[in-house]
Each structure stands twice: as C-alpha cells, then as structure tokens.
Design a protein around this motif. Structure first.
Motif, PDB file in Angstrom:
ATOM      1  N   UNK A  75       0.574  -1.195   0.249  1.00 42.37           N
ATOM      2  CA  UNK A  75       0.161   0.388   0.342  1.00 42.37           C
ATOM      3  C   UNK A  75       0.700   1.040  -0.116  1.00 42.37           C
ATOM      4  N   UNK A  76       0.329   2.635  -0.872  1.00 37.02           N
ATOM      5  CA  UNK A  76       1.296   3.213  -0.114  1.00 37.02           C
ATOM      6  C   UNK A  76      -0.330   4.430   0.436  1.00 37.02           C
ATOM      7  N   UNK A  77      -0.124   4.827   2.301  1.00 27.94           N
ATOM      8  CA  UNK A  77      -0.616   5.262   2.982  1.00 27.94           C
ATOM      9  C   UNK A  77      -0.651   6.848   2.028  1.00 27.94           C
ATOM     10  N   UNK A  78      -1.973   7.443   1.641  1.00 29.85           N
ATOM     11  CA  UNK A  78      -1.708   8.659   1.259  1.00 29.85           C
ATOM     12  C   UNK A  78      -2.712   9.812   2.447  1.00 29.85           C
ATOM     13  N   UNK A  79      -2.105  10.758   2.358  1.00 27.80           N
ATOM     14  CA  UNK A  79      -2.885  11.526   3.512  1.00 27.80           C
ATOM     15  C   UNK A  79      -4.336  12.628   2.301  1.00 27.80           C
ATOM     16  N   UNK A  80      -4.305  13.688   3.121  1.00 24.90           N
ATOM     17  CA  UNK A  80      -6.082  14.146   2.623  1.00 24.90           C
ATOM     18  C   UNK A  80      -7.467  13.433   3.565  1.00 24.90           C
ATOM     19  N   UNK A  81      -7.185  12.179   3.538  1.00 29.53           N
ATOM     20  CA  UNK A  81      -8.588  11.561   3.832  1.00 29.53           C
ATOM     21  C   UNK A  81      -9.409  12.116   2.646  1.00 29.53           C
ATOM     22  N   UNK A  82     -10.993  11.886   2.606  1.00 28.64           N
ATOM     23  CA  UNK A  82     -11.530  11.822   1.656  1.00 28.64           C
ATOM     24  C   UNK A  82     -11.513  13.007   0.389  1.00 28.64           C
ATOM     25  N   UNK A  83     -11.042  14.015   0.353  1.00 26.68           N
ATOM     26  CA  UNK A  83     -10.476  15.298  -0.660  1.00 26.68           C
ATOM     27  C   UNK A  83      -9.702  14.410  -0.664  1.00 26.68           C
ATOM     28  N   UNK A  84      -8.307  13.439  -0.035  1.00 25.04           N
ATOM     29  CA  UNK A  84      -7.040  13.425  -0.845  1.00 25.04           C
ATOM     30  C   UNK A  84      -7.605  12.309  -1.979  1.00 25.04           C
ATOM     31  N   UNK A  85      -8.536  12.021  -1.903  1.00 31.19           N
ATOM     32  CA  UNK A  85      -8.782  10.816  -2.624  1.00 31.19           C
ATOM     33  C   UNK A  85      -9.115  11.202  -4.181  1.00 31.19           C
TER      34      UNK A  85
END
Length: 357
Positions: free
Chosen positions: A322-332
């Motif tokens: 996995x690549x855990x990204x920041x930003x939550x829903x907006x980051x999607x």
C-alpha cells in the motif's frame, strides 16, 4: 448506543465525470445492509471509470468499493453474525447508477451485510482494505464455475501442478490470484515489469516474464512444452496471451476481468469475461447495459468472501503493498486522477477516513 450524525461527507458525483467532496444526508438502514463507520479505503481503476462513463443515480452516486471500518447498525435481514462494534472489511457497489448510497468513499457507508468480512485482530484496516474487490475479481476469474476458468478451488488443492498464466501479475488482482492459485495447487507463470519481479515471487509466482519482451509468449510455450491451457488476464492483452497458450485449441481457456469490442483473436479458444458487480445479486445498469440479478453469483460470492475471510485470518493471503496517502476524502480525488493517468504501479493507494471507534 452510538450517536449518529444526520449528515456526512462523501466523494460523490451529481454529473457524469465530475466527482467531488459533498455533504449529504446519512443513508437510511436497509434490511440486507449494515451501516459502517469507514476507517480506511483503497482506490481501484473501476472508481474513476464508473465516475467518468456512468450517469449518477438520483440524485448522486457515492464513489468507491474497497473499505474497512466498524459496524454501527445492522439490518434485520443480515444473516451473517455481526454485532455493533465489529471490525469489518469488504467490497461495495461503488458508483452504482441504480442506488445513490452504495459507495464507500464516505464517513459512513451502507454495505451488503452477508458479503462483509470480519477483520482479524492482527491485520490493520489500511492493509485489509486492499483485499476485497480484487479477491472477488480473482475468485470469479479463476474459480467460479461457468464464469471464469472454473479451476479447482484452493480448499480442494487439486491443481496437481498444472500450469496457469496470469497476465498482469503485479496488479492487486494478479497478486491475489497468484496466492489463491498456489493454494489450489497450480504452477503459476506471470507477466509483469521487471521492477515487480520480487513482489510477484513473494506471492508465489513460479516463473516470471517481462511483458515488454516481444518473445515472452514463445518463451512460455517452450517452458510449458506447448501445453498451457489456462490464462487469466487482469489487463486484457488477448493476442499475446493466446500466443502463449498451447497451439492446440482444444481445452484452452482465456478469461479476463476486462474486455473490448474488438474480435477475439483466436476463435477456437474458449473466452470468458467476468464483472465484479454481479456479486451483489442485484439487477444493475453499467456501461449502457443492464445486468440481471444472479442468485448463482450471489450465493457463490457469499461463499468466496467467507473463504477469503478465513484465509486472511489464517495468514495465508498477504495484502497488496500500500501507499498510505494524506488528505482523507479530499485526497481521494487526487488519487483517482493518479490512477486514471496510470501513475500507480505495484501498489494500492489507501486513505484513512477516520479513527477507529
């Protein structure tokens, strides 16, 4: 009792091709579903494709299929044993143009209860959410009778060392397919980029070929003594895959989770195509076509997800990197564009939506 809000944030689209972050009412509980507080989600290519090409339901569609979270409400017709507070993960019908609330890129999601899996205590939500969609995709393509290749199930282990080719072995579906096929007793050949050789080998691949090598089909024929009968293609490269199959058409089978309008390059070979969304046992419309409800797919999918749940709990199936990204829903929203631009290889984009409750 958990106090629930009246509204939630979700990645949804009101107009085809325009997903955005919106505030919408909390979904009402359906009898066959559970309300889950979403902790983590993974992004799949189907997320951007359905949002781009499919019209929304009325008045919107929530995007997203892969999730992990915590049960907060349970419908009266859910037969699988769950209780409020259970850690769960699964696959949902994201961007369903027939039902606004089926997606999971949201603070809360309405998911089909009997297809949901219990989360083992020793695996993190961020890893679990990489599994479900591609697990059912691999299950349909490799094992479901009458749908994909119809191979012997991992629980039976009757592969007897027969060769299987998985084209696109470093995709999430490919890596899960390798693991399921090895458990079933097959010898697995995969194609991928050389930089992902170690990944597919770590999942059990017996032989690996560079998909950029124009000679790979001939090399597969030589390796298998011209006896390869089964190919599962996660990307759709039918011409090359058919070149790798035995020169004798009889018994040869090509299966894929994708398809094209182009004529199949080898008419004497059996061709099968699967679509993950049939797993829910409901009529739905997608890509300008209506798909009738299939009780057979529903019953098989319940069995397969229970089986996957067991294998993951036993440590026999490894999650995808996995690549855990920041930003939550907006980051999607950024992640969807990355996938669309084909900038994600050999890993899964994962986003944390909330803390566990």
């Amino acid at each position: 009792m958990i106090s629930l809000p009246k509204e939630m944030k979700a990645v949804a689209f009101y107009t085809k091709g325009e997903p955005g972050l919106h505030t919408i009412p909390l979904p009402p509980l359906r009898p066959t579903h559970m309300l889950v507080k979403i902790h983590s989600v993974a992004v799949n290519p189907t997320d951007w494709k359905c949002a781009l090409y499919g019209p929304p339901a009325n008045p919107f569609c929530i995007v997203g299929c892969d999730y992990a979270g915590t049960v907060v409400e349970i419908g009266s017709e859910v037969t699988k044993p769950f209780k409020v507070g259970d850690r769960v993960y699964g696959c949902a019908h994201g961007s369903n143009q027939d039902e606004a609330y089926d997606g999971v890129f949201a603070e809360y999601a309405m998911v089909k209860g009997d297809l949901t899996m219990h989360a083992p205590p020793n695996v993190e939500f961020e890893d679990l959410c990489t599994i479900p969609l591609c697990a059912i995709t691999a299950g349909q393509g490799l094992f479901q009778p009458g749908k994909g290749l119809g191979l012997s199930l991992p629980s039976e282990g009757k592969g007897k060392g027969e060769w299987l080719l998985i084209y696109g072995g470093s995709t999430t579906s490919g890596c899960l397919g390798i693991q399921f096929a090895k458990l079933a007793g097959y010898k697995v050949i995969v194609t991928c980029s050389p930089k992902n050789n170690e990944l597919v080998k770590s999942r059990g691949a017996d032989e690996v070929f560079d998909y950029n090598d124009p000679e790979w089909p001939a090399k597969v024929r030589k390796l298998t003594d011209d006896k390869l009968k089964n190919v599962w293609d996660t990307i759709y490269e039918a011409e090359k895959c058919c070149e790798a199959l035995s020169s004798e058409d009889e018994g040869c089978h090509f299966a894929s989770c994708l398809w094209t309008s182009e004529p199949f390059p080898r008419p004497g070979v059996k061709e099968s195509n699967t679509l993950m969304y049939t797993m829910f046992g409901e009529t739905f419309n997608k890509y300008d076509k209506e798909y009738p409800a299939s009780k057979e797919d529903w019953e098989w999918s319940k069995m397969w997800m229970d089986f996957t749940e067991k294998l993951v709990a036993e440590g026999k199936i490894k999650p995808h990197p996995k690549r855990l990204e920041n930003g939550g829903l907006e980051g999607i929203l950024k992640g969807i564009q990355e996938l669309k631009a084909e900038k994600v290889r050999g890993e899964k984009l994962v986003y944390q939506i909330s803390e566990n409750i």
